[in-house]
Design a protein around this motif. Sequence first.
Motif, PDB file in Angstrom:
ATOM      1  N   CYS A 177      36.476 -70.835   1.382  1.00 30.21           N
ATOM      2  CA  CYS A 177      37.775 -71.302   0.898  1.00 30.21           C
ATOM      3  C   CYS A 177      37.652 -72.752   0.417  1.00 30.21           C
ATOM      4  CB  CYS A 177      38.842 -71.185   1.986  1.00 30.21           C
ATOM      5  SG  CYS A 177      38.752 -72.454   3.279  1.00 30.21           S
ATOM      6  N   ASP A 178      38.729 -73.275  -0.138  1.00 31.40           N
ATOM      7  CA  ASP A 178      38.717 -74.629  -0.668  1.00 31.40           C
ATOM      8  C   ASP A 178      38.564 -75.701   0.413  1.00 31.40           C
ATOM      9  OD1 ASP A 178      41.279 -73.987   0.292  1.00 31.40           O
ATOM     10  OD2 ASP A 178      42.257 -75.336  -1.117  1.00 31.40           O
ATOM     11  N   LYS A 179      38.668 -75.287   1.697  1.00 31.88           N
ATOM     12  CA  LYS A 179      38.484 -76.236   2.802  1.00 31.88           C
ATOM     13  C   LYS A 179      37.097 -76.059   3.436  1.00 31.88           C
ATOM     14  CE  LYS A 179      43.401 -76.571   3.660  1.00 31.88           C
ATOM     15  NZ  LYS A 179      43.821 -75.816   2.519  1.00 31.88           N
ATOM     16  N   ALA A 180      36.200 -75.351   2.720  1.00 34.78           N
ATOM     17  CA  ALA A 180      34.795 -75.157   3.098  1.00 34.78           C
ATOM     18  C   ALA A 180      34.596 -74.261   4.320  1.00 34.78           C
ATOM     19  CB  ALA A 180      34.086 -76.497   3.288  1.00 34.78           C
ATOM     20  N   HIS A 181      35.592 -73.418   4.654  1.00 40.15           N
ATOM     21  CA  HIS A 181      35.393 -72.431   5.718  1.00 40.15           C
ATOM     22  C   HIS A 181      34.637 -71.255   5.117  1.00 40.15           C
ATOM     23  CE1 HIS A 181      39.305 -74.270   7.278  1.00 40.15           C
ATOM     24  NE2 HIS A 181      38.332 -74.692   8.072  1.00 40.15           N
ATOM     25  N   GLU A 182      33.523 -70.882   5.740  1.00 40.31           N
ATOM     26  CA  GLU A 182      32.718 -69.777   5.240  1.00 40.31           C
ATOM     27  C   GLU A 182      32.955 -68.534   6.089  1.00 40.31           C
ATOM     28  OE1 GLU A 182      28.614 -70.761   4.679  1.00 40.31           O
ATOM     29  OE2 GLU A 182      29.095 -72.586   3.567  1.00 40.31           O
ATOM     30  N   PHE A 183      33.022 -67.368   5.433  1.00 41.83           N
ATOM     31  CA  PHE A 183      33.230 -66.099   6.119  1.00 41.83           C
ATOM     32  C   PHE A 183      32.749 -64.977   5.206  1.00 41.83           C
ATOM     33  CE2 PHE A 183      36.956 -67.391   3.806  1.00 41.83           C
ATOM     34  CZ  PHE A 183      37.437 -66.250   3.197  1.00 41.83           C
ATOM     35  N   ASP A 184      32.640 -63.783   5.754  1.00 38.57           N
ATOM     36  CA  ASP A 184      32.205 -62.622   4.984  1.00 38.57           C
ATOM     37  C   ASP A 184      33.404 -61.748   4.663  1.00 38.57           C
ATOM     38  OD1 ASP A 184      29.579 -63.401   5.145  1.00 38.57           O
ATOM     39  OD2 ASP A 184      29.053 -62.020   6.756  1.00 38.57           O
ATOM     40  N   GLY A 185      33.310 -61.033   3.569  1.00 41.41           N
ATOM     41  CA  GLY A 185      34.327 -60.062   3.194  1.00 41.41           C
ATOM     42  C   GLY A 185      33.657 -58.774   2.773  1.00 41.41           C
TER      43      GLY A 185
END
Length: 142
Positions: free
Chosen positions: A8-16
């Motif tokens: 996301c634009d706040k640099a939170h990384e996750f998988d989808g």
Amino acid sequence: MIRYSLCCDKAHEFDGWFSESAEFDRQKASGFLTCPICGSEDVSKVLMAPSVSTARAREATQALAVSAAQKQAMIKLKEAIREIRASSEDVGTRFPEEARKIHYGEAEARGIIGEASAVEVKSLIDEGIEIAPIPVLPDDVN
């Protein structure tokens, strides 16, 4: 199923996980794709290495097999979703309008399901209308 690394634009990384590559674009355009950490709708794919099937990769995949407890939880979740759908009226894209009518006493209280954009969902929540998403689960892929 296709797995994308997302950020996301706040640099939170996750998988989808998506049923097909176009599903990411559809969910992003509809506002349904949000960061699970902060709720930001500004989500994008990040560069990831291609997945190459090797003996080591197959062993790692087998090690990630779903436990019996997880399978039972998934069965219960699917049953609950089926029950919610069976006992609710599907109002489609009229969901925000119908939810407001019920909330303000202009229509009979009943269970409804339908569709709403992220903006409409935020507006309903801001008005104090209690709503909850129903997850769309993949068919038995594991």
